[in-house]
Each structure stands twice: as structure tokens, then as C-alpha cells.
Design a protein around this motif. Structure first.
Motif, short mmCIF file in Angstrom:
data_model
loop_
_atom_site.label_atom_id
_atom_site.label_comp_id
_atom_site.label_asym_id
_atom_site.label_seq_id
_atom_site.Cartn_x
_atom_site.Cartn_y
_atom_site.Cartn_z
N GLY A 41 -90.67 91.12 70.90
CA GLY A 41 -92.02 91.37 70.40
C GLY A 41 -92.24 92.84 70.14
O GLY A 41 -91.53 93.69 70.68
N ALA A 45 -96.63 93.82 73.17
CA ALA A 45 -96.62 92.35 73.12
C ALA A 45 -96.73 91.72 74.50
O ALA A 45 -97.04 90.54 74.62
CB ALA A 45 -95.36 91.85 72.42
N ASP A 207 -96.47 87.71 70.97
CA ASP A 207 -97.37 88.39 70.05
C ASP A 207 -98.71 88.60 70.75
O ASP A 207 -99.40 87.62 71.08
CB ASP A 207 -97.56 87.57 68.77
CG ASP A 207 -98.56 88.21 67.82
OD1 ASP A 207 -98.59 89.46 67.75
OD2 ASP A 207 -99.30 87.48 67.15
N HIS A 208 -99.05 89.87 71.02
CA HIS A 208 -100.30 90.19 71.71
C HIS A 208 -100.45 89.35 72.98
O HIS A 208 -101.52 88.82 73.27
CB HIS A 208 -101.51 89.99 70.79
CG HIS A 208 -101.60 91.03 69.71
ND1 HIS A 208 -100.72 91.09 68.64
CD2 HIS A 208 -102.46 92.07 69.55
CE1 HIS A 208 -101.05 92.11 67.87
NE2 HIS A 208 -102.09 92.73 68.39
N ALA A 212 -95.37 83.20 70.49
CA ALA A 212 -95.45 82.86 69.08
C ALA A 212 -94.29 81.96 68.65
O ALA A 212 -94.39 81.25 67.65
CB ALA A 212 -95.44 84.13 68.23
N THR A 297 -95.59 87.65 64.22
CA THR A 297 -96.45 88.52 65.03
C THR A 297 -97.41 89.31 64.15
O THR A 297 -97.25 89.38 62.93
CB THR A 297 -95.60 89.52 65.84
OG1 THR A 297 -94.86 90.37 64.93
CG2 THR A 297 -94.61 88.79 66.73
#
Length: 320
Positions: A41, A45, A207-208, A212, A297
Motif C-alpha cells: 500500500g 495505508a 488503502d487508507h 482493497a 488505492t
């Protein structure tokens, strides 16, 4: 039917909040023994935060993070784990040999093992030089030696290719594959998909703070295949012929070219002949793995822990 592999790592519903920020959100994954799993990521992430919770260095806001399990060969969990985090935790005024000896004494490991590891990570020639003068790649190799002191079956490695050149990275990946063939397990992180693919058995894309993608590199590759971009004297007739021959993954681009996946030039020519159309252009479109990561992402977030930069990504690599 073969028995399922025991689990080396298991994360369930893991979340972590720092005030109003939540860098990890409801993350769940398992890593079977004998495999290499890669957390991938962009910066922020949540990769390092996940590792720190797994190692017991951070307390989850919710969820669980466990090391080892029934039949995993791991006793008393974290005693069987070797870890390398960022920052590396090296004392700049110590020599490489002294740094290893400090940790070796704490772990009850002999100085012979120290010398063995200095040779393994190719620092024996600079073993008596101060860490302050080491390059990032040398510091990474020394931190890896620290993680390997107790010959742990489980390795947790944060940014293990940081500062390494191509040859050093190839050596590291070969070592990690050998480690898993001997029954060990590896969980590592990287910012780029291209860096993960040559070694990963399993990918966990963050992702964050949320997952994902989770699965094999091969499955991810199949969902983002290379394509041939084609123009013909009649695109509609050509597309119809392709579909009739089973090539249904074809998309018309805004420039009028037909993007066809999972087909060879010979198969395109056969479809064109069946449709009685002429091919006027055939161009290969290779999808770089980090283009795939970009589609999964939303780019960098504000990291809970500062993450170092990486060298330029390599080519897509091989699927496993």
C-alpha cells in the motif's frame, strides 16, 4: 485431500484509532505457515500499524492480532518471531558487530552466531565500523541480521528492501523463499506492487487502512491482464467474431481501438479472417503492476508512522 496448513498469523477485525485518525479499519487476514505474505500500500495505508499491533507494540482499538496457532509449530507466540521495523532501531555510535552482540546477549545467542550473520548479510568486511556511516541498505541488512539472531521460524519485516540494490534484493528474496521451503513464514510490507510480486504467495493490499485486495498475485494479474490494442476495417464485425470465438474481454477505447485481453496475435488474425475484415494496427499494451496498485488505492494518506522512500519499481515480475 491434503490437510490445510496451520496458521502462522491471524488478524481479525483489526482497527486502530489515534484520536480522530483511524489508520487501520476492520482488517482481517490469515497467513498459512510456509508462505510469504506481503502487505502492500502507499504511504499511510496502515501497513506498519498492522505489524506493530501484531507484534504487541500497539494495542488495537478493536479486533485481534495473533501469532501462531494450533499445529503451527510456534510455541508461546512472539518468542518464535524475528522482526524488523522502521525506524530500524540501530545505535549510530555502535559498530555492526557490537550492535548484534548486544541483542545476542539479551537473547542468549552466542558470538559465533553473530559472526555467521554478519557474513550472511554481507557486512563482515565492515563489522567493526560505526553504524553512523552506513548507507540505508547496510542498515537494513544489519537490522535483518538482528531479526535472524534466534533463527525464528516467523519473520515480520517492515520495508525489507529499503536501500537495497537489485542484487541485494534478489539475494533477500531468495533467502526468504529458502526460509519458507524450510517451513518458515514471512509477513513483510512494501509500498509497490512491483516489489512484492517476485516473492509473494499472498497479497494483502491496504488503502487508507482498509483491505482493497486479498488473494494470490496470479488472481490479481488475471483481473488486470495485458492487452492487445487493435484497429480493423470493421471494429463491430471484428468484435463480434472475437466474442464468437470466446474472447469476450474486449473493450472499445475512446480512440476507437479495441483492447483485447487473453488473446495472441495469431488468434486475432484468425478472428479477423472469420469476420472477413482487415487488421490495420496491433499494439501490445503492458500493464505495469503499480498501475494496478493505483487502481486499487486512492494514493498516500497521512501516515501514523513516518515511512521511508523507495527506489524506482522494477518490471511486473513473475506471478506465483
Amino acid at each position: 485431500m491434503s490437510r490445510a496448513r496451520p496458521l502462522a498469523f491471524a488478524v481479525t477485525g483489526l482497527s486502530k484509532s489515534f484520536g480522530v485518525e483511524t489508520p487501520v479499519r476492520d482488517v482481517s487476514f490469515v497467513v498459512p505457515a510456509g508462505t510469504v505474505a506481503v502487505l502492500v500500500g502507499p504511504p499511510g495505508a496502515g501497513k506498519t500499524t498492522v505489524l506493530r499491533m501484531l507484534l504487541g507494540l500497539l494495542t488495537p482499538t478493536s479486533g485481534t492480532a495473533n501469532i501462531g496457532g494450533p499445529g503451527s509449530g510456534v510455541q508461546r507466540g512472539r518468542q518464535a518471531v524475528g522482526s524488523m521495523l522502521t525506524p530500524r532501531g540501530l545505535h549510530p555510535a555502535r559498530t555492526a558487530r557490537d550492535q548484534l552482540r548486544v541483542f545476542a546477549a539479551a537473547a542468549g545467542v552466542s558470538d559465533d552466531r553473530v559472526d555467521e550473520l554478519l557474513t550472511l548479510v554481507r557486512l563482515d568486511a565492515v563489522a567493526d565500523q560505526r553504524i553512523l556511516g552506513f548507507t540505508p541498505g547496510m542498515q537494513t541488512r544489519l537490522a535483518l541480521a538482528v531479526a535472524l539472531l534466534g533463527e525464528p521460524p516467523l519473520l515480520v519485516l517492515d520495508d525489507p528492501t529499503l536501500g537495497l540494490d537489485g542484487a541485494e534484493t534478489a539475494w533477500l528474496y531468495d533467502y526468504l523463499r529458502t526460509h519458507t521451503r524450510r517451513g518458515g513464514t514471512v509477513l513483510l510490507t512494501t509500498r509497490t506492487l512491483s516489489a512484492a510480486l517476485p516473492v509473494a504467495d499472498e497479497l494483502i493490499v491496504l488503502d487508507h487502512g482498509a483491505i482493497a485486495y486479498q488473494g494470490s498475485p496470479a488472481r490479481l494479474r488475471r483481473s488486470h491482464p495485458d492487452r492487445l490494442l487493435v484497429k480493423s476495417s470493421s471494429q463491430i464485425a471484428f468484435a463480434t467474431a472475437l466474442a464468437a470465438q470466446g474472447f469476450t474481454d474486449a473493450v472499445m477505447r475512446p480512440d476507437g481501438r479495441l483492447a483485447v485481453a487473453e488473446a495472441s496475435v495469431a488468434q486475432l488474425e484468425a478472428a479477423a479472417a472469420a469476420a472477413q475484415v482487415q487488421l490495420t494496427e496491433v499494439t501490445a499494451e503492458h500493464i505495469h503492476p503499480d498501475q494496478v496498485l493505483a487502481t486499487l488505492t486512492r494514493g498516500p494518506a497521512t501516515p501514523a508512522y513516518a515511512a521511508p522512500s523507495y527506489s524506482a519499481p522494477a518490471a511486473y515480475g513473475m506471478s506465483r
